[in-house]
Write a protein that holds these residues in place. Sequence first.
Motif, PDB file in Angstrom:
ATOM      1  N   SER A 397      80.203 -42.338  16.080  1.00 14.49           N
ATOM      2  CA  SER A 397      79.645 -42.536  15.066  1.00 14.49           C
ATOM      3  C   SER A 397      80.595 -43.856  13.502  1.00 14.49           C
ATOM      4  N   ILE A 398      82.117 -43.669  13.944  1.00 14.64           N
ATOM      5  CA  ILE A 398      81.996 -45.024  12.914  1.00 14.64           C
ATOM      6  C   ILE A 398      81.363 -46.219  13.610  1.00 14.64           C
ATOM      7  N   LYS A 399      81.641 -46.626  15.164  1.00 17.90           N
ATOM      8  CA  LYS A 399      81.470 -47.552  15.752  1.00 17.90           C
ATOM      9  C   LYS A 399      79.107 -47.943  15.003  1.00 17.90           C
ATOM     10  N   ASP A 400      78.735 -46.534  15.206  1.00 17.52           N
ATOM     11  CA  ASP A 400      77.556 -47.602  14.738  1.00 17.52           C
ATOM     12  C   ASP A 400      76.926 -47.289  13.234  1.00 17.52           C
ATOM     13  N   LYS A 401      78.004 -46.827  12.331  1.00 18.58           N
ATOM     14  CA  LYS A 401      77.699 -47.549  10.867  1.00 18.58           C
ATOM     15  C   LYS A 401      78.310 -48.969  10.787  1.00 18.58           C
ATOM     16  N   GLU A 402      78.765 -49.880  11.406  1.00 17.80           N
ATOM     17  CA  GLU A 402      79.090 -50.902  11.401  1.00 17.80           C
ATOM     18  C   GLU A 402      77.654 -51.379  11.095  1.00 17.80           C
ATOM     19  N   ALA A 403      77.148 -51.961  12.117  1.00 16.78           N
ATOM     20  CA  ALA A 403      75.384 -52.579  11.716  1.00 16.78           C
ATOM     21  C   ALA A 403      74.796 -52.142  10.534  1.00 16.78           C
ATOM     22  N   PRO A 404      74.898 -50.434   9.785  1.00 15.31           N
ATOM     23  CA  PRO A 404      74.586 -50.832   8.495  1.00 15.31           C
ATOM     24  C   PRO A 404      75.313 -51.842   7.523  1.00 15.31           C
ATOM     25  N   TYR A 405      75.917 -50.854   7.473  1.00 17.24           N
ATOM     26  CA  TYR A 405      77.535 -52.323   7.117  1.00 17.24           C
ATOM     27  C   TYR A 405      77.261 -53.472   6.396  1.00 17.24           C
ATOM     28  N   GLN A 406      77.003 -54.316   8.172  1.00 14.39           N
ATOM     29  CA  GLN A 406      76.869 -55.718   8.120  1.00 14.39           C
ATOM     30  C   GLN A 406      75.933 -55.682   6.945  1.00 14.39           C
ATOM     31  N   VAL A 407      74.925 -55.274   7.546  1.00 14.05           N
ATOM     32  CA  VAL A 407      73.528 -56.151   7.126  1.00 14.05           C
ATOM     33  C   VAL A 407      73.711 -55.921   5.322  1.00 14.05           C
ATOM     34  N   ALA A 408      73.903 -54.659   5.137  1.00 11.42           N
ATOM     35  CA  ALA A 408      74.249 -54.053   3.288  1.00 11.42           C
ATOM     36  C   ALA A 408      74.764 -54.836   2.633  1.00 11.42           C
ATOM     37  N   GLN A 409      76.068 -55.043   3.748  1.00 16.91           N
ATOM     38  CA  GLN A 409      76.754 -56.194   2.863  1.00 16.91           C
ATOM     39  C   GLN A 409      76.083 -57.922   2.639  1.00 16.91           C
ATOM     40  N   THR A 410      75.562 -58.268   4.308  1.00 19.33           N
ATOM     41  CA  THR A 410      75.044 -59.967   4.011  1.00 19.33           C
ATOM     42  C   THR A 410      73.588 -59.101   3.416  1.00 19.33           C
ATOM     43  N   ARG A 411      72.889 -58.593   2.469  1.00 17.95           N
ATOM     44  CA  ARG A 411      71.726 -58.405   2.004  1.00 17.95           C
ATOM     45  C   ARG A 411      72.481 -59.098   0.382  1.00 17.95           C
ATOM     46  N   LEU A 412      74.101 -58.385  -0.034  1.00 14.97           N
ATOM     47  CA  LEU A 412      74.780 -58.812  -0.834  1.00 14.97           C
ATOM     48  C   LEU A 412      74.973 -59.814  -1.328  1.00 14.97           C
ATOM     49  N   GLU A 413      75.829 -60.607   0.365  1.00 15.50           N
ATOM     50  CA  GLU A 413      75.094 -62.253  -0.158  1.00 15.50           C
ATOM     51  C   GLU A 413      74.881 -62.755  -0.663  1.00 15.50           C
ATOM     52  N   THR A 414      73.326 -62.791   0.622  1.00 10.93           N
ATOM     53  CA  THR A 414      72.850 -63.024   0.251  1.00 10.93           C
ATOM     54  C   THR A 414      71.736 -63.918  -1.496  1.00 10.93           C
ATOM     55  N   ARG A 415      71.462 -62.290  -1.788  1.00 16.92           N
ATOM     56  CA  ARG A 415      71.393 -62.068  -2.907  1.00 16.92           C
ATOM     57  C   ARG A 415      72.392 -63.025  -3.849  1.00 16.92           C
ATOM     58  N   ILE A 416      73.594 -63.441  -3.899  1.00 17.55           N
ATOM     59  CA  ILE A 416      74.489 -64.127  -4.523  1.00 17.55           C
ATOM     60  C   ILE A 416      73.495 -65.228  -5.217  1.00 17.55           C
ATOM     61  N   HIS A 417      73.430 -66.245  -4.064  1.00 16.20           N
ATOM     62  CA  HIS A 417      73.084 -66.976  -3.900  1.00 16.20           C
ATOM     63  C   HIS A 417      71.139 -67.328  -4.739  1.00 16.20           C
ATOM     64  N   ARG A 418      71.044 -66.418  -5.597  1.00 16.18           N
ATOM     65  CA  ARG A 418      69.839 -67.402  -5.946  1.00 16.18           C
ATOM     66  C   ARG A 418      70.158 -67.496  -6.990  1.00 16.18           C
ATOM     67  N   PRO A 419      68.922 -67.967  -7.996  1.00 20.05           N
ATOM     68  CA  PRO A 419      69.854 -69.272  -9.296  1.00 20.05           C
ATOM     69  C   PRO A 419      69.715 -68.679 -10.230  1.00 20.05           C
ATOM     70  N   ASN A 420      70.248 -69.575 -11.055  1.00 24.04           N
ATOM     71  CA  ASN A 420      70.113 -69.312 -12.735  1.00 24.04           C
ATOM     72  C   ASN A 420      69.616 -67.066 -13.026  1.00 24.04           C
ATOM     73  N   VAL A 421      68.333 -67.568 -13.638  1.00 24.81           N
ATOM     74  CA  VAL A 421      69.161 -66.102 -14.916  1.00 24.81           C
ATOM     75  C   VAL A 421      67.904 -65.339 -13.058  1.00 24.81           C
ATOM     76  N   GLU A 422      67.834 -65.914 -12.383  1.00 25.19           N
ATOM     77  CA  GLU A 422      67.394 -65.193 -11.501  1.00 25.19           C
ATOM     78  C   GLU A 422      67.991 -64.242 -10.283  1.00 25.19           C
ATOM     79  N   LEU A 423      69.772 -64.849 -10.627  1.00 26.00           N
ATOM     80  CA  LEU A 423      70.945 -63.594 -10.252  1.00 26.00           C
ATOM     81  C   LEU A 423      71.140 -62.923 -11.090  1.00 26.00           C
ATOM     82  N   CYS A 424      70.475 -62.051 -11.115  1.00 23.28           N
ATOM     83  CA  CYS A 424      69.770 -60.196 -11.942  1.00 23.28           C
ATOM     84  C   CYS A 424      70.495 -59.136 -11.346  1.00 23.28           C
ATOM     85  N   ARG A 425      71.540 -58.320 -12.314  1.00 20.94           N
ATOM     86  CA  ARG A 425      71.927 -56.891 -11.563  1.00 20.94           C
ATOM     87  C   ARG A 425      70.595 -55.828 -11.702  1.00 20.94           C
ATOM     88  N   ASP A 426      69.672 -55.997 -10.889  1.00 23.16           N
ATOM     89  CA  ASP A 426      68.675 -55.279 -10.814  1.00 23.16           C
ATOM     90  C   ASP A 426      68.554 -54.385  -9.798  1.00 23.16           C
TER      91      ASP A 426
END
Length: 500
Positions: A397-426
Amino acid sequence: MEYLGHTQTASYTTGPRTAQSACFLPAVGAQKTFDTMPGPSPLRRSLTSLPWRPSTYYQTAKVSPTTALMQSQSGPLSARANLAELEGIKVPPVFSAARNALYTRYTPNDWMSANLSNYSVSDRVRGNAERIRYDTLRLCREGEDRTKRAQEESGKRLGERVTDINFWKTELQHETDNMVTEISSLQEAKRIAEKALGETENPLHVAQECLYNREKRQGIDLVHDLVEKDLLREVDVIKQCQDKIRAVIDKANVQLNLNRAAQHELEKDTADKFSAQHLDEKCHGLRNASGGIAFHNGIEQLDRTLSVPETWAKFSNENIQRSQAERAASKNLRAELDKVLNDCANDMWKQFNCVNTALSERVQECTDARNKLQTHLGKVLQEVFDMEKNIEFLKKSIKDKEAPYQVAQTRLETRIHRPNVELCRDPAQHRLVSEVQEIRETVEQLQAKLREAENALQHLLKTKSALEHDLSVKNNSLFIDREKCLGIRKTFPMAPRGSY
């Protein structure tokens, strides 16, 4: 002219200037009744700000652009000063000074207005100065009264503090004396118990041979059970009495340590109270004329206090209560010492039972215990198997949580690169952050449960080992009781020997 008591080179203190009334003098010369530039706060020194200095009134005349440079005469200041008879006469430039003398610079009205202005300014300045003097006197008196009241209040508080310290110091000293007396009484009771314990060795050596075979029992079965009491009552009673006496002596040793610790805290607190009382009495005796007083800059901002009056009184009260509780426990322990010694003396002369019947009952008890141990051992083995499967499930069960955890962190890391005002805390950003936290918390909970499961598995394995060991011990005890003890049980070897 100079005022009485002042010289022309004297300097005077002035404050900031306020806006003055309109000037009544003409533009021939710039008039300044006093310095209009604001002085530095709070006070400044000036040589040109007083009305009796000549430089205050007149400066170089301004050139009027409406007057011709080659004009031989100057115009009057008002129409009333015009000389109609001389208007047509042209005076040569060489007589310009004489011609100018025909006209005055100011009119009588201008002169009167300037005087009235000076009078009003003088009255206003003197009133302001008087107000400042009265305010200064009032402020000094209020400050003196406030300082005196504060010092009296501080002295009163210090006196009350000295009284409180003296009260608690007296209470601590009284409790310390009681504790010293109790420690002496407990040491005497302990000495009597140690002497009684040593006296039990003589009958013990006489009866030990009868228990030779049963001494071969192992582990938990090597106890002073009912069979052993029936087999050799003297040995059984002596063993139990020795254990009781040793236990109560150990309690006495622990209680003595606690009593000494409480005494140490009382003495330490008393010494602290003595030192604090000396310092506070010294502070209470300080006066404005006392020697040794000095400035200590910033001392009022340095707060190294560790307690407040409530916790201070509570600390001493707790020390006294602790000492009282230890004294009460010590008294109870002394009573217990007397009771144990009396009970042991009586138990060594008690009942005599049928050895074979007691031994048969013991064999039956060991048989039942062995059977129950075998049943529990089987259950423990099954639970070990189930727990191992549960641990594997948790790891998966702990091993199965690695993929969703990576997906969520990758999404956050990708959204950091939004330009200017688009970098919104939505809302998506908030949800991704909460998702990462939820997954992390889930993994931490699973890991905690995994550690708990692994600990439980270790306890099961330890229990399994203990049950197996106890099972072997029970088999050995059954062999001794059934084959050896019952085979050699014929008569009771000795009679009670009497009390110590």
